[in-house]
Design a protein around this motif. Structure first.
Motif: not given
Length: 237
Positions: A133-134, A170-174, A218-219, A231-233
């Motif tokens: 990721s980015a 990371m395996a389940h982003p967002e 990590v939010e 990232p937005p992209s």
């Protein structure tokens, strides 16, 4: 949040199962027929399916066989729920592709334990490939986390628990993971530790990501848990 599709044609049983799953922190979708279940899967792939054998129209057995034959649903975790107790029926269900087979009546505690077990068994299979990721890359094969910027690659030093934690996120982003879900997936539900332990290791993970300026990826989601932010992209891709 882990999403479970409950395919059950008896409303009372479906609602009871859904109630227990929601209480345990799962997101639940309900389907009363094979056609409804297939339509739900076509819209969004769940993390796990609880599948009744006896359904109007196509049976749960036929559904499981169909899903195992299709690339998109080949690895979908499935637990078959049925009143059929005969050993031959259990063998048929497992041969059709079910990961587990639970006969009615069953206790909510046993159902939840079997769901956790199936998800744990499936998780390593889903996470064999390197995740990127980015510029941030996590490679399970080498147990390394690296960050590439401007053609320069730097290895980030993570402890084993922080590595597993980042791996799951990371395996389940967002996707928001509750502390209980992270305890289950990173430490295993057989380990009796406090939820606060997750917070401590998230702090250590952020400290390890800080040299690359990635700590904010990590939010904290107040009142819910943690997630890995894309990232937005990548989010809009």
């Amino acid at each position: 949040m882990t999403r479970v599709l409950v395919v059950e044609d008896e409303p009372a049983i479906a609602e009871l199962v859904a109630l227990n799953l929601r209480h345990a922190g799962y997101e639940v979708a309900l389907a009363g027929t094979a056609e409804q279940a297939q339509a739900d899967l076509d819209r969004q792939l769940p993390d796990l399916v609880l599948l009744d054998w006896m359904l109007p129209g196509s049976s749960g057995l036929q559904l499981a066989q169909r899903w195992r034959a299709q690339p998109r649903t080949r690895d979908l975790p499935v637990i078959m729920l049925t009143a059929r107790h005969a050993e031959a029926d259990k063998v048929a269900g497992l041969d059709a592709g079910a990961d587990d087979y639970l006969t009615k009546p069953f206790s909510p505690q046993e159902l939840l334990a079997r769901i956790r077990a199936v998800l744990r068994r499936r998780l390593p299979e889903a996470l064999e490939a390197a995740l990127e990721s980015a510029g941030l890359k996590l490679d399970p094969a080498t147990r390394r986390v690296t960050y590439t910027l401007g053609g320069t690659t730097t290895e980030l030093r993570l402890g084993p628990t922080e590595f597993r934690l980042l791996h799951v996120l990371m395996a389940h982003p967002e996707r928001v993971h509750s502390r209980a879900q992270l305890l289950d997936r990173v430490w295993g539900d057989h380990v009796f530790i406090e939820d606060r332990t997750v917070d401590v290791h998230v702090k250590r993970l952020r400290e390890a990501l800080q040299p690359a300026g990635l700590a904010a990826r990590v939010e904290t989601v107040r009142g819910a848990g943690y997630r890995f932010v894309q990232p937005p992209s990548e989010t809009t891709a």
